[in-house]
Each structure stands twice: as C-alpha cells, then as structure tokens.
Enzyme design. Structure first.
Site, mmCIF file in Angstrom:
data_model
loop_
_atom_site.group_PDB
_atom_site.id
_atom_site.type_symbol
_atom_site.label_atom_id
_atom_site.label_comp_id
_atom_site.label_asym_id
_atom_site.label_seq_id
_atom_site.Cartn_x
_atom_site.Cartn_y
_atom_site.Cartn_z
ATOM 1 C CG MET A 184 -4.723 -2.254 -4.364
ATOM 2 S SD MET A 184 -4.244 -0.964 -3.206
ATOM 3 C CE MET A 184 -2.853 -0.190 -3.999
ATOM 4 C CB SER B 269 -1.664 7.203 1.866
ATOM 5 O OG SER B 269 -0.601 6.326 2.191
ATOM 6 C CG MET C 279 -0.691 -3.684 0.749
ATOM 7 S SD MET C 279 -0.047 -2.101 0.178
ATOM 8 C CE MET C 279 -0.272 -1.145 1.667
ATOM 9 C CG MET D 170 3.586 -1.818 2.484
ATOM 10 S SD MET D 170 4.454 -0.894 1.205
ATOM 11 C CE MET D 170 3.183 0.273 0.722
ATOM 12 C CG HIS E 193 -4.033 -1.045 2.162
ATOM 13 N ND1 HIS E 193 -3.539 -0.351 1.068
ATOM 14 C CD2 HIS E 193 -4.274 -2.298 1.722
ATOM 15 C CE1 HIS E 193 -3.482 -1.159 0.034
ATOM 16 N NE2 HIS E 193 -3.911 -2.352 0.392
ATOM 17 C CG HIS F 265 -4.838 4.588 3.454
ATOM 18 N ND1 HIS F 265 -5.846 3.656 3.246
ATOM 19 C CD2 HIS F 265 -3.758 4.106 2.793
ATOM 20 C CE1 HIS F 265 -5.382 2.673 2.498
ATOM 21 N NE2 HIS F 265 -4.108 2.912 2.208
ATOM 22 C CG ASP G 203 -0.536 2.424 2.604
ATOM 23 O OD1 ASP G 203 -1.444 1.716 2.143
ATOM 24 O OD2 ASP G 203 -0.446 3.649 2.394
ATOM 25 C CG ASP H 77 -4.558 2.861 -1.728
ATOM 26 O OD1 ASP H 77 -3.871 3.860 -1.986
ATOM 27 O OD2 ASP H 77 -4.229 2.003 -0.875
HETATM 28 C C1 DX5 Z 1 0.396 1.802 -2.241
HETATM 29 C C2 DX5 Z 1 -0.409 2.197 -1.049
HETATM 30 C C3 DX5 Z 1 -1.067 3.516 -1.167
HETATM 31 C C4 DX5 Z 1 -0.122 4.663 -1.399
HETATM 32 C C5 DX5 Z 1 -0.806 5.565 -2.347
HETATM 33 O O1 DX5 Z 1 0.710 0.464 -2.170
HETATM 34 O O2 DX5 Z 1 -1.423 1.257 -0.782
HETATM 35 O O3 DX5 Z 1 -1.931 3.795 -0.076
HETATM 36 O O4 DX5 Z 1 0.230 5.386 -0.252
HETATM 37 O O5 DX5 Z 1 0.074 6.569 -2.718
HETATM 38 P P1 DX5 Z 1 -0.214 7.509 -3.968
HETATM 39 O O6 DX5 Z 1 -1.482 8.237 -3.669
HETATM 40 O O7 DX5 Z 1 0.998 8.390 -4.000
HETATM 41 O O8 DX5 Z 1 -0.340 6.609 -5.178
HETATM 42 ZN ZN ZN Z 2 -2.944 1.849 0.774
#
Ligand code: DX5
Ligand code: ZN
Length: 210
Positions: A136, A7, A67, A36, A65, A32, A34, A170
């Site tokens: 998750m 990620s 969010m 947000m 991903h 990956h 993220d 994840d």
């Molecule tokens: C959290 C993200 C993850 C995050 C995971 O909301 O969706 O993808 O980057 O990070 P680690 O592996 O550090 O938990």
């Molecule tokens: Zn993620």
C-alpha cells in the site's frame, strides 16, 4: 511488462458492467476489487455476492484486495467464484500461512497486503510461499489519496529477496510515480482515480506503461 490493474473503487457503481467493458477496451490487464468491511478500514464497499456477478461480466483476471477484519471467512468462496488474485492484510491475520494455503489449494494466486507503516521484513519468512505482495502506498480505505514514496524502498527489499514474486503497488499511483515504481521492480500497478478520473481510460492506462 508491467500489468495495469484499474481499481473499480473509482468507477460508477451504478454502471459496473459498462465500466468494466470500457476498461477492457482501454487495455486493462487485471480488474482490482476493493473489499472494505467498515472495521479494518473506515469504509464499506462490496462483498462476494457482487463479486460473483462481476465475475460473469469479464474474462479479465480479477484481483480482490480484502481490507476486512476476518478475511478467512471469504477465501474459499472467492476461490469457488474463480478469482485469480486474492490478498489480505498481514496486520489483521494471526495465522497467515494457513490462509495462504487455503487460497493456493483453491487455485488462487495468494498475496499479502502491507499497510504503509508495516515493515516488509514481517513477511520475509513466508515470501517463498506467496505469489504476490501488495504494497500500500496510501493508508487503505479511500481512493484519491496522496502517494507515499516510502513504498520505493519496500519494493527494493522484496526484489532483493525474491526475483520471481509479483509486486503490486496500490494507492496514489499516477504517471509521475509509475516509472520509478517499475524501475524498482513493481510489476502490477493499481490505479483508481488516476485512470477512472479521466474520460479517456485508454490514454490513462497507456501513460502508466514505460
Ligand atoms: C485504497 C484502495 C485502492 C484505491 C486506490 O484503500 O486499496 O485500491 O482504489 O485508489 P487511488 O488509485 O485513487 O489511490
Ligand atoms: Zn486496493
């Protein structure tokens, strides 16, 4: 064979192209990303303009991903950019089926993400239409949180229903929980802080494979 998806949330955002190249050389299978929005989760990251730039820096499959509160606003754009995997959250989309088909028609592998507290049964009716499920194992929003073992039984339940579907886990993934995740049937491991928190990305990635 499990796929490892580092990620970028844990990357140095001032050096994204360099970080991606290092991850490629270290043996990453997927990158990956993220997204947000500060509404669905209490954090802000990146969106389509930066993802479009990232697309140009690598031929590795990209896994976005979402969010965000309004994932439907971004699906066509992500398909146009040429993203391979896109997931959005079950908890926020009233017409999941419609959005899954927007992705599939755009040539994107379509996934639904589930928060730790969301039962997997909520997506059983549409499982045959999905390419993957993102489970998750932390509450979304931040990297570096502790792994929640409740995800193991969720993997098992999905695997019992469907032997083909890709299952991605994840949050808090590391070399302690990876073997059991793989044994239960997970085939994509996302890891942020575990991989990028160490200078040797290759060693970290290899330690996640069985
Ligand atoms: C959290 C993200 C993850 C995050 C995971 O909301 O969706 O993808 O980057 O990070 P680690 O592996 O550090 O938990
Ligand atoms: Zn993620």
């Amino acid at each position: 064979m499990v796929k490892i998806a580092p990620s970028l949330l844990s990357a140095d955002f001032t050096k994204l192209a360099e970080e991606i190249r290092k991850l490629e050389n270290a043996g990453a299978d997927i990158i990956h990303l993220d997204v947000m929005d500060g509404h669905f989760v209490p954090n802000l990251t990146l969106g389509p303009p930066i993802i479009e730039q990232i697309r140009k820096t690598t031929s590795l499959p990209l896994d976005v991903h979402l969010m965000v509160t309004n994932p439907q606003d971004y699906l066509s754009k992500l398909a146009e950019i040429g993203i391979e995997y896109v997931s959005f959250h079950q908890e926020i989309v009233p017409h999941i089926h419609r959005q899954v088909f927007v992705l599939k028609e755009g040539g994107v592998r379509a996934g639904i993400a589930l928060n730790p507290a969301t039962p997997v049964e909520t997506i059983f009716p549409i499982l045959p239409d999905l390419d993957f499920v993102l489970l998750m194992s932390v509450n979304p929003g931040f990297g570096g949180q502790n792994f929640l073992p409740l995800v193991y039984s969720k993997i098992e339940k999905i695997r019992q229903m469907n032997s083909e579907i890709e299952i991605e886990v994840d949050g808090g993934v590391n070399n302690q929980n990876a073997p059991k995740l793989i044994e239960k049937g997970c085939n994509i491991l996302v890891a942020g802080s575990y991989i990028l928190g160490n200078l040797d990305y290759k060693m970290q990635i290899e330690s996640l494979r069985l």
